[in-house]
Write a protein that holds these residues in place. Structure first.
Motif, PDB file in Angstrom:
ATOM      1  N   TRP A   1       7.608 -10.187   0.030  1.00  0.00           N
ATOM      2  CA  TRP A   1       7.496  -9.826   1.533  1.00  0.00           C
ATOM      3  C   TRP A   1       6.568  -8.657   1.412  1.00  0.00           C
ATOM      4  N   VAL A   2       6.506  -7.560   0.616  1.00  0.00           N
ATOM      5  CA  VAL A   2       5.630  -6.519   0.451  1.00  0.00           C
ATOM      6  C   VAL A   2       4.121  -6.799   0.336  1.00  0.00           C
ATOM      7  N   ARG A   3       4.082  -7.914  -0.410  1.00  0.00           N
ATOM      8  CA  ARG A   3       2.662  -8.303  -0.557  1.00  0.00           C
ATOM      9  C   ARG A   3       1.986  -9.008   0.554  1.00  0.00           C
ATOM     10  N   GLU A   4       2.910  -9.516   1.348  1.00  0.00           N
ATOM     11  CA  GLU A   4       2.612 -10.198   2.587  1.00  0.00           C
ATOM     12  C   GLU A   4       2.442  -9.316   3.755  1.00  0.00           C
ATOM     13  N   HIS A   5       2.944  -8.153   3.760  1.00  0.00           N
ATOM     14  CA  HIS A   5       3.180  -7.361   4.943  1.00  0.00           C
ATOM     15  C   HIS A   5       2.609  -5.982   4.832  1.00  0.00           C
ATOM     16  N   THR A   6       1.949  -5.612   3.611  1.00  0.00           N
ATOM     17  CA  THR A   6       1.349  -4.376   3.469  1.00  0.00           C
ATOM     18  C   THR A   6      -0.038  -4.420   4.287  1.00  0.00           C
ATOM     19  N   PRO A   7      -0.264  -3.379   5.129  1.00  0.00           N
ATOM     20  CA  PRO A   7      -1.317  -3.269   5.984  1.00  0.00           C
ATOM     21  C   PRO A   7      -2.602  -3.110   5.007  1.00  0.00           C
ATOM     22  N   PRO A   8      -3.675  -3.718   5.364  1.00  0.00           N
ATOM     23  CA  PRO A   8      -4.857  -3.541   4.389  1.00  0.00           C
ATOM     24  C   PRO A   8      -5.391  -2.278   4.599  1.00  0.00           C
ATOM     25  N   GLY A   9      -5.586  -1.385   3.592  1.00  0.00           N
ATOM     26  CA  GLY A   9      -6.176  -0.004   3.605  1.00  0.00           C
ATOM     27  C   GLY A   9      -4.952   1.079   3.937  1.00  0.00           C
ATOM     28  N   GLY A  10      -3.723   0.332   4.304  1.00  0.00           N
ATOM     29  CA  GLY A  10      -2.597   1.413   4.730  1.00  0.00           C
ATOM     30  C   GLY A  10      -2.029   2.282   3.360  1.00  0.00           C
ATOM     31  N   ARG A  11      -1.063   3.057   3.735  1.00  0.00           N
ATOM     32  CA  ARG A  11      -0.336   4.028   2.729  1.00  0.00           C
ATOM     33  C   ARG A  11       0.884   3.397   2.448  1.00  0.00           C
ATOM     34  N   VAL A  12       1.331   3.256   1.162  1.00  0.00           N
ATOM     35  CA  VAL A  12       2.695   2.828   0.805  1.00  0.00           C
ATOM     36  C   VAL A  12       3.355   3.849   0.133  1.00  0.00           C
ATOM     37  N   LEU A  13       4.629   4.210   0.221  1.00  0.00           N
ATOM     38  CA  LEU A  13       5.440   4.991  -0.713  1.00  0.00           C
ATOM     39  C   LEU A  13       6.351   4.021  -1.037  1.00  0.00           C
ATOM     40  N   ASN A  14       6.587   4.000  -2.528  1.00  0.00           N
ATOM     41  CA  ASN A  14       7.551   3.226  -3.215  1.00  0.00           C
ATOM     42  C   ASN A  14       8.403   4.169  -3.762  1.00  0.00           C
ATOM     43  N   THR A  15       9.755   4.384  -3.260  1.00  0.00           N
ATOM     44  CA  THR A  15      10.688   5.187  -4.005  1.00  0.00           C
ATOM     45  C   THR A  15      11.658   4.446  -5.079  1.00  0.00           C
ATOM     46  N   PHE A  16      12.140   5.329  -5.830  1.00  0.00           N
ATOM     47  CA  PHE A  16      13.007   4.565  -6.923  1.00  0.00           C
ATOM     48  C   PHE A  16      12.176   3.601  -7.577  1.00  0.00           C
ATOM     49  N   ALA A  17      11.034   3.804  -8.049  1.00  0.00           N
ATOM     50  CA  ALA A  17      10.208   2.682  -8.231  1.00  0.00           C
ATOM     51  C   ALA A  17      10.289   1.935  -9.745  1.00  0.00           C
ATOM     52  N   TYR A  18      11.025   2.501 -10.541  1.00  0.00           N
ATOM     53  CA  TYR A  18      11.320   1.929 -11.784  1.00  0.00           C
ATOM     54  C   TYR A  18      10.205   1.419 -12.372  1.00  0.00           C
ATOM     55  N   THR A  19       9.877   0.055 -12.669  1.00  0.00           N
ATOM     56  CA  THR A  19       8.441  -0.349 -13.167  1.00  0.00           C
ATOM     57  C   THR A  19       7.393  -0.537 -12.176  1.00  0.00           C
ATOM     58  N   CYS A  20       7.563  -0.311 -11.100  1.00  0.00           N
ATOM     59  CA  CYS A  20       6.516  -0.160 -10.003  1.00  0.00           C
ATOM     60  C   CYS A  20       6.136  -1.748  -9.364  1.00  0.00           C
ATOM     61  N   GLY A  21       7.249  -2.552  -9.455  1.00  0.00           N
ATOM     62  CA  GLY A  21       6.858  -3.865  -8.948  1.00  0.00           C
ATOM     63  C   GLY A  21       6.433  -3.768  -7.324  1.00  0.00           C
ATOM     64  N   PHE A  22       7.297  -2.985  -6.578  1.00  0.00           N
ATOM     65  CA  PHE A  22       6.860  -3.024  -5.154  1.00  0.00           C
ATOM     66  C   PHE A  22       5.571  -2.584  -4.972  1.00  0.00           C
ATOM     67  N   GLY A  23       5.553  -1.193  -5.477  1.00  0.00           N
ATOM     68  CA  GLY A  23       3.840  -0.789  -5.671  1.00  0.00           C
ATOM     69  C   GLY A  23       2.897  -1.502  -5.970  1.00  0.00           C
ATOM     70  N   LEU A  24       2.970  -2.336  -7.249  1.00  0.00           N
ATOM     71  CA  LEU A  24       1.966  -3.087  -7.610  1.00  0.00           C
ATOM     72  C   LEU A  24       1.509  -4.339  -6.504  1.00  0.00           C
ATOM     73  N   ASN A  25       2.629  -4.704  -6.017  1.00  0.00           N
ATOM     74  CA  ASN A  25       2.404  -5.878  -4.916  1.00  0.00           C
ATOM     75  C   ASN A  25       1.620  -5.312  -3.791  1.00  0.00           C
ATOM     76  N   ALA A  26       2.038  -3.930  -3.397  1.00  0.00           N
ATOM     77  CA  ALA A  26       1.286  -3.471  -2.332  1.00  0.00           C
ATOM     78  C   ALA A  26      -0.265  -3.165  -2.605  1.00  0.00           C
ATOM     79  N   ALA A  27      -0.393  -2.770  -3.853  1.00  0.00           N
ATOM     80  CA  ALA A  27      -1.815  -2.441  -4.485  1.00  0.00           C
ATOM     81  C   ALA A  27      -2.512  -3.750  -4.288  1.00  0.00           C
ATOM     82  N   LEU A  28      -1.824  -4.886  -4.785  1.00  0.00           N
ATOM     83  CA  LEU A  28      -2.689  -6.041  -4.965  1.00  0.00           C
ATOM     84  C   LEU A  28      -2.959  -6.432  -3.388  1.00  0.00           C
ATOM     85  N   ALA A  29      -2.046  -6.052  -2.583  1.00  0.00           N
ATOM     86  CA  ALA A  29      -2.358  -6.776  -0.997  1.00  0.00           C
ATOM     87  C   ALA A  29      -3.433  -6.045  -0.436  1.00  0.00           C
ATOM     88  N   GLY A  30      -3.827  -4.959  -1.019  1.00  0.00           N
ATOM     89  CA  GLY A  30      -4.975  -4.102  -0.537  1.00  0.00           C
ATOM     90  C   GLY A  30      -4.771  -2.820   0.250  1.00  0.00           C
TER      91      GLY A  30
END
Length: 316
Positions: A139-168
Protein backbone atom coordinates in the motif's frame (compact mmCIF):
# COMPACT_ATOMS: atom_id res chain seq x y z
CA UNK A 1 2.19 -34.86 17.67
CA UNK A 2 0.55 -35.38 14.29
CA UNK A 3 2.19 -33.28 11.60
CA UNK A 4 0.02 -31.36 9.11
CA UNK A 5 0.55 -31.88 5.39
CA UNK A 6 3.32 -29.32 4.95
CA UNK A 7 3.75 -29.86 1.18
CA UNK A 8 0.02 -29.18 0.70
CA UNK A 9 0.22 -26.00 2.77
CA UNK A 10 3.24 -24.86 0.80
CA UNK A 11 1.42 -25.56 -2.45
CA UNK A 12 -1.21 -22.99 -1.47
CA UNK A 13 1.53 -20.36 -1.60
CA UNK A 14 3.04 -21.55 -4.88
CA UNK A 15 2.02 -18.33 -6.64
CA UNK A 16 4.13 -16.10 -4.41
CA UNK A 17 7.61 -16.87 -5.81
CA UNK A 18 6.21 -16.29 -9.30
CA UNK A 19 5.12 -12.84 -8.11
CA UNK A 20 8.63 -12.02 -6.92
CA UNK A 21 8.12 -12.92 -3.26
CA UNK A 22 10.47 -15.44 -1.65
CA UNK A 23 9.91 -14.43 1.99
CA UNK A 24 6.49 -15.52 3.25
CA UNK A 25 4.62 -17.73 5.70
CA UNK A 26 4.44 -21.32 4.52
CA UNK A 27 2.26 -22.56 7.40
CA UNK A 28 0.31 -20.35 9.79
CA UNK A 29 -0.76 -21.27 13.32
CA UNK A 30 -4.39 -21.49 12.20
CA UNK A 31 -3.29 -24.36 9.94
CA UNK A 32 -1.25 -26.21 12.56
CA UNK A 33 -3.58 -26.24 15.54
CA UNK A 34 -1.72 -23.32 17.09
CA UNK A 35 1.40 -25.42 17.64
CA UNK A 36 3.82 -23.81 15.18
CA UNK A 37 4.32 -21.51 12.22
CA UNK A 38 6.78 -21.89 9.38
CA UNK A 39 8.32 -19.02 7.43
CA UNK A 40 10.49 -19.25 4.35
CA UNK A 41 13.18 -16.73 3.45
CA UNK A 42 14.94 -17.77 0.29
CA UNK A 43 16.33 -21.23 1.02
CA UNK A 44 16.18 -20.78 4.80
CA UNK A 45 13.22 -21.91 6.88
CA UNK A 46 12.26 -20.44 10.25
CA UNK A 47 10.21 -22.71 12.51
CA UNK A 48 8.39 -20.88 15.32
CA UNK A 49 7.01 -22.95 18.20
CA UNK A 50 4.03 -21.76 20.22
CA UNK A 51 3.68 -24.94 22.31
CA UNK A 52 6.06 -26.90 24.49
CA UNK A 53 7.40 -29.85 22.50
CA UNK A 54 9.86 -32.51 23.48
CA UNK A 55 13.27 -32.37 21.86
CA UNK A 56 12.33 -35.45 19.84
CA UNK A 57 9.21 -33.72 18.57
CA UNK A 58 11.20 -30.59 17.73
CA UNK A 59 13.71 -32.67 15.80
CA UNK A 60 11.02 -34.52 13.86
CA UNK A 61 9.20 -31.30 13.00
CA UNK A 62 12.41 -29.57 11.89
CA UNK A 63 13.26 -32.51 9.66
CA UNK A 64 9.80 -32.37 8.06
CA UNK A 65 10.31 -28.68 7.34
CA UNK A 66 13.75 -29.39 5.92
CA UNK A 67 12.29 -31.96 3.55
CA UNK A 68 10.30 -29.27 1.76
CA UNK A 69 11.57 -28.38 -1.73
CA UNK A 70 14.30 -25.76 -1.79
CA UNK A 71 14.98 -25.67 1.96
CA UNK A 72 18.70 -25.76 2.82
CA UNK A 73 18.52 -25.06 6.56
CA UNK A 74 15.95 -24.78 9.34
CA UNK A 75 16.20 -22.32 12.24
CA UNK A 76 14.17 -22.61 15.42
CA UNK A 77 12.35 -19.90 17.39
CA UNK A 78 10.65 -20.75 20.67
CA UNK A 79 7.88 -18.24 21.32
CA UNK A 80 6.27 -18.71 24.74
CA UNK A 81 3.76 -16.05 25.82
CA UNK A 82 6.39 -14.49 28.07
CA UNK A 83 8.99 -14.28 25.26
CA UNK A 84 9.04 -10.48 25.26
CA UNK A 85 10.28 -10.57 28.85
CA UNK A 86 12.74 -13.42 28.32
CA UNK A 87 14.28 -12.26 25.04
CA UNK A 88 17.24 -10.53 26.65
CA UNK A 89 18.00 -13.15 29.30
CA UNK A 90 17.34 -16.38 27.38
CA UNK A 91 18.13 -15.32 23.83
CA UNK A 92 20.03 -18.42 22.76
CA UNK A 93 17.36 -20.69 24.24
CA UNK A 94 14.55 -18.87 22.43
CA UNK A 95 16.46 -18.29 19.20
CA UNK A 96 19.42 -20.65 18.70
CA UNK A 97 21.92 -18.93 16.36
CA UNK A 98 22.69 -22.12 14.43
CA UNK A 99 20.27 -24.15 12.32
CA UNK A 100 18.65 -27.17 13.97
CA UNK A 101 18.57 -28.93 10.60
CA UNK A 102 20.68 -28.58 7.48
CA UNK A 103 23.08 -25.86 6.37
CA UNK A 104 23.79 -22.53 8.03
CA UNK A 105 22.39 -19.42 6.42
CA UNK A 106 23.59 -16.53 8.61
CA UNK A 107 22.34 -14.05 6.02
CA UNK A 108 20.01 -14.46 3.06
CA UNK A 109 18.64 -11.98 0.58
CA UNK A 110 14.98 -12.68 -0.15
CA UNK A 111 12.44 -10.82 -2.25
CA UNK A 112 9.11 -9.22 -1.45
CA UNK A 113 7.30 -8.08 -4.57
CA UNK A 114 10.66 -7.98 -6.31
CA UNK A 115 12.28 -5.84 -3.60
CA UNK A 116 15.34 -7.46 -1.97
CA UNK A 117 15.68 -7.60 1.81
CA UNK A 118 18.60 -8.77 3.93
CA UNK A 119 17.42 -11.34 6.49
CA UNK A 120 19.27 -13.04 9.34
CA UNK A 121 17.42 -16.27 10.23
CA UNK A 122 19.48 -17.08 13.31
CA UNK A 123 20.08 -13.61 14.68
CA UNK A 124 17.08 -13.08 16.95
CA UNK A 125 13.38 -13.82 17.33
CA UNK A 126 12.86 -11.23 14.58
CA UNK A 127 14.77 -12.03 11.39
CA UNK A 128 14.56 -8.67 9.60
CA UNK A 129 11.10 -8.46 8.02
CA UNK A 130 7.60 -9.10 9.31
CA UNK A 131 6.03 -10.83 6.35
CA UNK A 132 2.47 -10.42 7.64
CA UNK A 133 2.74 -6.70 6.83
CA UNK A 134 3.46 -7.31 3.14
CA UNK A 135 0.07 -5.83 2.04
CA UNK A 136 0.82 -2.71 4.11
CA UNK A 137 4.19 -2.17 2.48
CA UNK A 138 2.56 -2.68 -0.92
CA UNK A 139 0.00 0.00 0.00
CA UNK A 140 2.82 2.42 0.84
CA UNK A 141 4.50 1.63 -2.47
CA UNK A 142 1.26 2.34 -4.34
CA UNK A 143 0.16 5.46 -2.43
CA UNK A 144 3.32 7.41 -1.69
CA UNK A 145 2.95 10.81 -3.37
CA UNK A 146 5.69 11.27 -6.02
CA UNK A 147 8.15 13.78 -4.64
CA UNK A 148 6.33 13.78 -1.28
CA UNK A 149 7.68 13.59 2.23
CA UNK A 150 7.27 10.37 4.25
CA UNK A 151 7.97 9.69 7.93
CA UNK A 152 8.44 6.05 8.92
CA UNK A 153 8.35 5.62 12.70
CA UNK A 154 9.40 2.51 14.67
CA UNK A 155 11.17 1.79 11.41
CA UNK A 156 12.93 -1.46 12.33
CA UNK A 157 14.81 -2.42 9.12
CA UNK A 158 13.00 0.31 7.17
CA UNK A 159 10.70 -1.77 4.95
CA UNK A 160 8.05 0.95 4.79
CA UNK A 161 10.61 3.66 4.16
CA UNK A 162 12.32 1.63 1.44
CA UNK A 163 9.03 1.12 -0.39
CA UNK A 164 8.25 4.84 -0.13
CA UNK A 165 11.66 5.67 -1.56
CA UNK A 166 11.19 3.19 -4.41
CA UNK A 167 7.81 4.82 -5.14
CA UNK A 168 9.52 8.15 -5.76
CA UNK A 169 9.18 10.01 -2.48
CA UNK A 170 11.26 13.15 -2.36
CA UNK A 171 12.18 12.66 1.31
CA UNK A 172 11.90 9.64 3.60
CA UNK A 173 12.85 9.79 7.26
CA UNK A 174 13.16 6.51 9.21
CA UNK A 175 13.07 6.70 13.02
CA UNK A 176 14.01 3.95 15.46
CA UNK A 177 15.49 3.53 18.92
CA UNK A 178 18.07 1.02 17.65
CA UNK A 179 21.13 2.08 15.66
CA UNK A 180 21.62 -1.57 14.72
CA UNK A 181 18.33 -1.92 12.87
CA UNK A 182 18.70 1.48 11.20
CA UNK A 183 22.08 0.37 9.83
CA UNK A 184 20.36 -2.81 8.66
CA UNK A 185 17.79 -0.61 6.92
CA UNK A 186 20.58 1.23 5.14
CA UNK A 187 21.82 -2.13 3.87
CA UNK A 188 18.33 -2.80 2.51
CA UNK A 189 18.41 0.54 0.70
CA UNK A 190 21.77 -0.38 -0.81
CA UNK A 191 20.39 -3.67 -2.13
CA UNK A 192 17.93 -1.63 -4.21
CA UNK A 193 20.62 0.80 -5.34
CA UNK A 194 19.25 3.69 -3.29
CA UNK A 195 21.25 6.31 -1.45
CA UNK A 196 20.95 6.02 2.33
CA UNK A 197 22.40 9.16 3.93
CA UNK A 198 22.69 9.04 7.70
CA UNK A 199 20.45 12.08 8.17
CA UNK A 200 17.50 10.11 6.77
CA UNK A 201 17.91 7.47 9.49
CA UNK A 202 17.05 9.10 12.79
CA UNK A 203 18.19 7.35 15.95
CA UNK A 204 16.21 7.92 19.12
CA UNK A 205 12.86 7.81 20.86
CA UNK A 206 9.97 8.17 18.41
CA UNK A 207 7.93 10.36 20.76
CA UNK A 208 10.85 12.73 21.21
CA UNK A 209 11.49 12.85 17.48
CA UNK A 210 7.83 13.60 16.70
CA UNK A 211 7.91 16.53 19.11
CA UNK A 212 11.23 17.75 17.70
CA UNK A 213 10.05 17.54 14.09
CA UNK A 214 6.89 19.45 14.98
CA UNK A 215 8.89 22.21 16.69
CA UNK A 216 11.11 22.73 13.69
CA UNK A 217 8.19 22.77 11.27
CA UNK A 218 8.83 19.52 9.42
CA UNK A 219 5.67 18.22 7.81
CA UNK A 220 4.91 15.03 5.87
CA UNK A 221 2.34 13.81 3.36
CA UNK A 222 2.46 10.28 4.81
CA UNK A 223 3.29 9.18 8.36
CA UNK A 224 3.63 5.48 9.19
CA UNK A 225 2.98 4.40 12.79
CA UNK A 226 4.00 0.78 13.39
CA UNK A 227 4.78 0.54 17.11
CA UNK A 228 5.34 -2.64 19.13
CA UNK A 229 2.55 -3.83 21.36
CA UNK A 230 4.76 -3.40 24.42
CA UNK A 231 8.12 -1.76 25.00
CA UNK A 232 10.26 -0.18 27.70
CA UNK A 233 12.19 2.98 26.92
CA UNK A 234 13.65 6.08 28.46
CA UNK A 235 10.19 7.61 28.55
CA UNK A 236 8.75 4.69 30.48
CA UNK A 237 6.60 1.76 29.43
CA UNK A 238 4.69 1.82 26.14
CA UNK A 239 1.47 -0.16 25.86
CA UNK A 240 -0.41 0.09 22.61
CA UNK A 241 -3.80 -0.38 24.26
CA UNK A 242 -3.17 2.63 26.50
CA UNK A 243 -0.87 4.95 24.58
CA UNK A 244 -1.89 4.91 20.92
CA UNK A 245 -3.97 8.09 21.25
CA UNK A 246 -0.92 10.00 22.50
CA UNK A 247 1.10 8.66 19.59
CA UNK A 248 -1.50 9.61 16.98
CA UNK A 249 -1.78 13.11 18.47
CA UNK A 250 1.95 13.67 18.01
CA UNK A 251 1.83 12.19 14.50
CA UNK A 252 -1.02 14.53 13.56
CA UNK A 253 1.25 17.42 14.50
CA UNK A 254 3.63 16.60 11.65
CA UNK A 255 1.05 15.64 8.99
CA UNK A 256 0.01 18.17 6.35
CA UNK A 257 -3.67 18.90 5.66
CA UNK A 258 -4.81 16.24 3.22
CA UNK A 259 -1.98 14.00 4.35
CA UNK A 260 -2.36 10.43 5.56
CA UNK A 261 -1.56 8.41 8.66
CA UNK A 262 -1.03 4.67 8.36
CA UNK A 263 -1.82 3.44 11.89
CA UNK A 264 -0.72 -0.16 12.51
CA UNK A 265 -0.92 -2.52 15.48
CA UNK A 266 -0.07 -6.20 15.88
CA UNK A 267 -1.58 -6.36 19.36
CA UNK A 268 -3.81 -9.45 19.23
CA UNK A 269 -6.01 -8.14 22.05
CA UNK A 270 -6.58 -4.72 20.49
CA UNK A 271 -9.58 -4.63 18.15
CA UNK A 272 -9.82 -2.55 15.03
CA UNK A 273 -12.64 -0.59 16.63
CA UNK A 274 -10.47 0.20 19.67
CA UNK A 275 -7.63 1.31 17.43
CA UNK A 276 -10.02 3.59 15.54
CA UNK A 277 -11.26 5.16 18.78
CA UNK A 278 -7.73 5.86 19.97
CA UNK A 279 -6.56 7.39 16.70
CA UNK A 280 -9.68 9.57 16.61
CA UNK A 281 -9.08 10.67 20.20
CA UNK A 282 -5.51 11.57 19.34
CA UNK A 283 -6.61 13.70 16.42
CA UNK A 284 -9.05 15.56 18.65
CA UNK A 285 -6.28 16.17 21.19
CA UNK A 286 -4.12 17.61 18.41
CA UNK A 287 -6.95 19.85 17.19
CA UNK A 288 -7.20 17.95 13.90
CA UNK A 289 -9.97 16.15 12.11
CA UNK A 290 -9.70 13.04 10.02
CA UNK A 291 -11.42 9.89 8.87
CA UNK A 292 -10.37 6.32 8.14
CA UNK A 293 -10.29 5.76 4.38
CA UNK A 294 -8.89 2.21 4.18
CA UNK A 295 -8.41 -0.82 6.40
CA UNK A 296 -5.72 -3.42 5.82
CA UNK A 297 -4.59 -6.70 7.35
CA UNK A 298 -2.21 -9.61 6.92
CA UNK A 299 -1.63 -11.34 3.61
CA UNK A 300 -3.37 -14.46 2.35
CA UNK A 301 -0.46 -16.59 3.59
CA UNK A 302 -1.77 -15.83 7.10
CA UNK A 303 -5.25 -17.40 6.81
CA UNK A 304 -7.58 -16.44 9.63
CA UNK A 305 -5.08 -14.01 11.17
CA UNK A 306 -6.65 -11.23 13.22
CA UNK A 307 -3.62 -9.88 15.09
CA UNK A 308 -2.55 -7.32 12.48
CA UNK A 309 -4.77 -4.26 12.05
CA UNK A 310 -3.96 -1.24 9.91
CA UNK A 311 -6.00 1.86 9.14
CA UNK A 312 -5.31 4.64 6.71
CA UNK A 313 -6.50 8.02 8.03
CA UNK A 314 -6.83 11.08 5.82
CA UNK A 315 -6.46 14.31 7.79
CA UNK A 316 -8.22 17.59 7.08
Amino acid sequence: MKLPDLPALLARRAHLPGEGTTVYRAAHTTETGGVFALDLAGDAAVLSLYADLSREEETRLAAACGALPGVAGVYLKRRPPEARHLANVAREQLSPPDPVWGEARPEVVALEGGVPFLLRPGADLSTGLFSDARPLRAWVREHTPPGGRVLNTFAYTCGFGLNAALAGAGTVKNVDLSRKVLAWGQQNYALSGLAAPDDDFLYGDVFEWLARLARRGDRFELVVLDPPSFARGRGGVWRAEQDYARLSALAAGVTVPGGQLLAVTNHAGLTGAALERMVAAGLVKAGRRGRPTARLGAGADYPGATHLKAQVWTLD
